[in-house]
Motif scaffolding. Structure first.
Motif, PDB file in Angstrom:
ATOM      1  N   SER A  47       0.837  -1.205   0.000  1.00  0.00           N
ATOM      2  CA  SER A  47       0.000   0.000   0.000  1.00  0.00           C
ATOM      3  C   SER A  47       0.872   1.254   0.000  1.00  0.00           C
ATOM      4  O   SER A  47       0.522   2.263  -0.631  1.00  0.00           O
ATOM      5  CB  SER A  47      -0.932   0.007   1.209  1.00  0.00           C
ATOM      6  OG  SER A  47      -1.895  -1.019   1.081  1.00  0.00           O
ATOM      7  N   GLN A  91      -7.291   0.306  -1.098  1.00  0.00           N
ATOM      8  CA  GLN A  91      -7.523  -0.876  -0.261  1.00  0.00           C
ATOM      9  C   GLN A  91      -8.687  -0.602   0.696  1.00  0.00           C
ATOM     10  O   GLN A  91      -9.528  -1.456   0.916  1.00  0.00           O
ATOM     11  CB  GLN A  91      -6.253  -1.235   0.527  1.00  0.00           C
ATOM     12  CG  GLN A  91      -6.439  -2.480   1.394  1.00  0.00           C
ATOM     13  CD  GLN A  91      -5.143  -2.936   2.063  1.00  0.00           C
ATOM     14  OE1 GLN A  91      -4.094  -2.284   1.969  1.00  0.00           O
ATOM     15  NE2 GLN A  91      -5.209  -4.064   2.744  1.00  0.00           N
ATOM     16  N   ASP A 176      -5.289  -1.894  -5.296  1.00  0.00           N
ATOM     17  CA  ASP A 176      -4.698  -2.318  -4.028  1.00  0.00           C
ATOM     18  C   ASP A 176      -5.670  -3.247  -3.296  1.00  0.00           C
ATOM     19  O   ASP A 176      -6.626  -2.784  -2.679  1.00  0.00           O
ATOM     20  CB  ASP A 176      -4.351  -1.096  -3.181  1.00  0.00           C
ATOM     21  CG  ASP A 176      -3.520  -1.482  -1.949  1.00  0.00           C
ATOM     22  OD1 ASP A 176      -3.244  -2.693  -1.759  1.00  0.00           O
ATOM     23  OD2 ASP A 176      -3.150  -0.563  -1.187  1.00  0.00           O
ATOM     24  N   GLU A 177      -5.399  -4.531  -3.360  1.00  0.00           N
ATOM     25  CA  GLU A 177      -6.236  -5.545  -2.698  1.00  0.00           C
ATOM     26  C   GLU A 177      -7.713  -5.347  -2.976  1.00  0.00           C
ATOM     27  O   GLU A 177      -8.540  -5.389  -2.065  1.00  0.00           O
ATOM     28  CB  GLU A 177      -5.961  -5.575  -1.187  1.00  0.00           C
ATOM     29  CG  GLU A 177      -4.511  -5.925  -0.917  1.00  0.00           C
ATOM     30  CD  GLU A 177      -4.293  -6.623   0.424  1.00  0.00           C
ATOM     31  OE1 GLU A 177      -5.253  -7.227   0.931  1.00  0.00           O
ATOM     32  OE2 GLU A 177      -3.168  -6.558   0.921  1.00  0.00           O
TER      33      GLU A 177
HETATM   34 MG    MG Z   1      -1.946  -2.887   2.062  1.00  0.00          MG
END
Ligand code: MG
Ligand code: ADP
Lengths: 255, 416
Positions: A47, A91, A176-177
């Motif tokens: 991140s 995220q 991000d994820e």
């Molecule tokens: Mg992360």
């Protein structure tokens, strides 16, 4: 293919009061048209990398380079990076009370267009496009009238991130994820939304903790990030190996 | 002349130039016992300053000393009005009334000066009461609403000179009648004080929406005294952009069982603007409801003040349901907000709450918006507009959009 995103020896720290070095000489090239996956254990700096690239306050680059299509990202404000075509699917998407999704996305779209010297999108065109994309992502028209991310479930928030991405049509997207918190159907919907944007003029970094997402968004390359640097890279088979053996083995091997 | 100026001056301690002007003005008006009482009440404090209870953060005395009489204050355009609205313009000398009043509206001009009762302890209200004098010997004007009105009523408070401006208006809303009242306070006088006395009889329904903008050479205070009889409904919404010094003071008396008051306000203060929202609500009857939401946004060099008080007496205040919220955004370094929320509760079976917060815009939200390409200044404006809009939602449908637009315009001029 020529390089689209070029990261060279990035060293970056986090925190205003006691800066802590998180990225430790990270280098990575994503050519035009390619999708690269970044995998790595929790706390590896995934991140952090996404925030460094998008210019979040408090994430300071001490040395190294980050170029998008030859332009120095590190010199630009976050909004200028966005207008240059950089998009982050967060995220943890942020709630924006009082600003409806439609207002928000249209404001963003027209702001980017203004910077690029393009005309504003008309209200009817915008609504038409929004309906179409929302429908594909299984978001209801009612959701688009609500304040952005306020009262949305985790999965809905992730779908809204992809909705924004589809509307803004960035040249380079960092996810991000985006897969975390999604059930298998939602995962497929999201992946289809992402795959629509794959073409030879765009690039993507897909950050994920699990191999699962990569069954749907097939990466050209997989990088393993650990302790702030890429420790090994390979093809899609690397993700499968990680899934089987876990990070410990591969991280240990590289060290 | 019966009024003796040197004697009057004795009643003030150390009168300043502005106060000497007020004394001269008072002396020029017809003598009247009630007027005299109000002026005496005003003389006790003079123009209120930091040593006067409730005026610590809104120092009229000091601001008056800084007034530069050579600069004429700017008149800001009033809110636009729908074609079917009844529009009054209230100047210090006259209430301009439409030739034809719709059914349900009566205007009465009286030659007696009405007393002010305990509101005499509000110095600026006592001042307005003692210095208000309309032409043709009218000492007071009453608008009477006798039926539910279908169109809004506008009162535009018009300043007439670079000098001073004092006016007083009473509005009586009869049992079962309803009124959608819009008031614009748009400057034009260096020092002004207005007083509105609103009386809602049983089941009366009033929505009062106020807009104020003034320049940096203007002191204005607007006091409202509101009495709510049984089951009356009162909804007040203020948008103020402030001026050199401005204060909206509202006193609500719940005097009949089951009355309901909503008090919303938004203040947006740029550099050299001061806005004070002060309220006092007395729950003098059982089962009354008060909902209060004040939102503020202040830029560098601006100053916001919120003072709210709920008083719930023993026995008669039983079953009160009251909530007071004040939330302020300090948009830049050098912005100031002062707040004093107070609950004074003597009844035991009540639901009363209050909340008070002030802070900056959220960095995470700002970054998220910038990541999408929204420039910082626009992101700040959007978030701030969203923040204050909750307090404007209760405004009259006739002006709600205009108030939102005004807020948006103010914010679009602020810089990143
Ligand atoms: Mg992360
Ligand atoms: N704002 C911050 N302040 C201090 N430390 C931080 C901050 N953000 C992240 N970190 C630290 O940086 C490291 C990397 O975090 P992060 O990039 O979120 O990891 P990942 O996304 O790979 O799980 C972690 O040790 C984390 O605690």
């Amino acid at each position: 293919m020529p390089v689209m995103l070029e990261l060279k020896d990035l060293i970056a720290s986090v925190g205003d009061d006691e800066p802590k070095t998180i990225l430790n000489g990270l280098s990575l090239n994503v050519p035009f048209g390619e999708v690269h996956a970044i995998m790595g254990p929790n706390g590896a700096g995934k991140s952090t990398l996404s925030y460094v690239l998008t210019g979040r306050h408090g994430y300071d680059v001490l040395s190294g380079k980050a170029l998008l299509d030859g332009d120095d990202l590190l010199e630009m404000d976050p909004e200028a990076r966005a207008a240059a075509g950089l998009f982050l699917s967060f995220q943890y998407p942020v709630e924006i009370p009082g600003v409806p999704v439609m207002t928000f996305v249209r404001t963003a779209m027209n702001a980017q267009r203004a910077v690029r010297g393009e005309p504003e999108i008309s209200a009817p065109d915008f609504i038409k496009q929004a309906r179409l994309v929302a429908n594909e992502l299984k978001l209801t028209p009612d959701m688009l009238m609500r304040p952005l991310n306020v009262g949305f479930s985790g999965g809905e928030k992730k779908r809204l991130e992809i909705f924004q991405m589809r509307m803004l049509e960035p040249r380079f997207a960092i996810l991000d994820e985006t897969d975390s918190g999604l059930d298998i159907d939602a995962l497929r919907t999201v992946a289809e939304g992402v795959n629509v944007l794959r073409d030879e003029k765009r690039g993507m970094l897909v950050i994920t903790h699990y191999q699962r997402l990569l069954d749907y968004i097939k990466p050209d390359k997989v990088h393993v990030l650990s302790a702030g640097r890429i420790i090994t890279s390979g093809g899609p088979e690397l993700a499968l190996r990680l899934e089987k053996e876990g990070y410990d083995g591969i991280v240990g091997e590289a060290a | 002349m019966a009024i003796n100026i040197p004697e009057l001056r004795q009643k003030f301690s150390n009168p300043g130039i502005a106060e000497l002007d007020l004394i001269a003005r008072y002396a020029s008006l017809p003598e009247d016992e009630r007027r005299g009482r109000m002026f005496d009440a005003f003389a006790e404090t003079g123009l209120p300053g930091r040593r006067v209870e409730g005026w610590r953060w809104t120092d009229v005395e000091a601001a008056a000393a800084r007034l530069d009489g050579t600069v004429a204050p700017v008149v800001v355009p009033a809110l636009s009005q729908p074609h079917d609205a009844t529009v009054f313009a209230l100047s210090p000398t006259e209430l301009e009334t439409p030739e034809q009043l719709p059914d349900g509206i009566l205007v009465h001009r009286r030659d007696v000066v009405p007393a002010l009762a305990e509101a005499e302890n509000i110095p600026m209200a006592a001042l307005a009461g003692s210095l208000c004098q309309y032409k043709d010997n009218a000492a007071s004007i009453v608008i009477e609403i006798t039926a539910p009105l279908s169109a809004p009523v506008y009162v535009n408070w018009v300043g007439q000179s670079a000098d001073t401006n004092f006016s007083r208006l009473a509005i009586v809303v009869r049992s079962g009648a309803s009124l959608d009242l819009v008031e614009s306070y748009c400057g034009g006088a260096s020092l002004s004080s207005t007083l509105v006395e609103l009386k809602l009889e049983d089941n009366a329904d009033v929505r009062r929406s106020l807009f104020h903008a003034g320049d940096a050479h203007e002191i204005m205070t607007a006091t409202a005294l509101v009495e709510l009889a049984a089951n009356a409904r009162f909804v007040q919404t203020i948008l103020s952009l402030g001026s050199l010094l401005s204060r909206f003071e509202t006193r609500i008396g719940h005097t009949g069982t089951g009355s309901n008051a909503t008090l919303n306000a938004a203040y947006l203060c740029g550099a050299d603007r001061h806005c004070d929202i002060t309220t006092f609500v007395r729950h003098g009857a059982p089962s009354c409801v008060t909902r209060q939401m004040t939102k503020g946004a202040v830029l560098a060099g601006g100053r916001g003040v919120f003072q709210g008080k709920f008083l719930v007496p023993r026995t008669i205040g039983q079953f009160t349901d009251a909530d007071m919220q004040h939330q302020a955004l300090l948009l830049e370094k050098g912005a100031e907000v002062f707040a004093k929320p107070e609950l004074e509760i003597y009844a035991d079976d009540v639901e009363c709450a209050h909340g008070n917060t002030s802070g900056a815009l959220d960095d995470e939200q700002l970054f998220y918006m910038r990541q999408r390409g929204i420039p910082l200044s626009r992101a700040r404006a959007l978030l701030t507009e969203a923040f204050v809009s909750e307090a404007l939602a209760s405004a009259s449908p006739a002006v709600r959009d205009a108030l939102h637009d005004t807020a948006r315009e103010f914010l679009s001029e602020m810089h990143g």
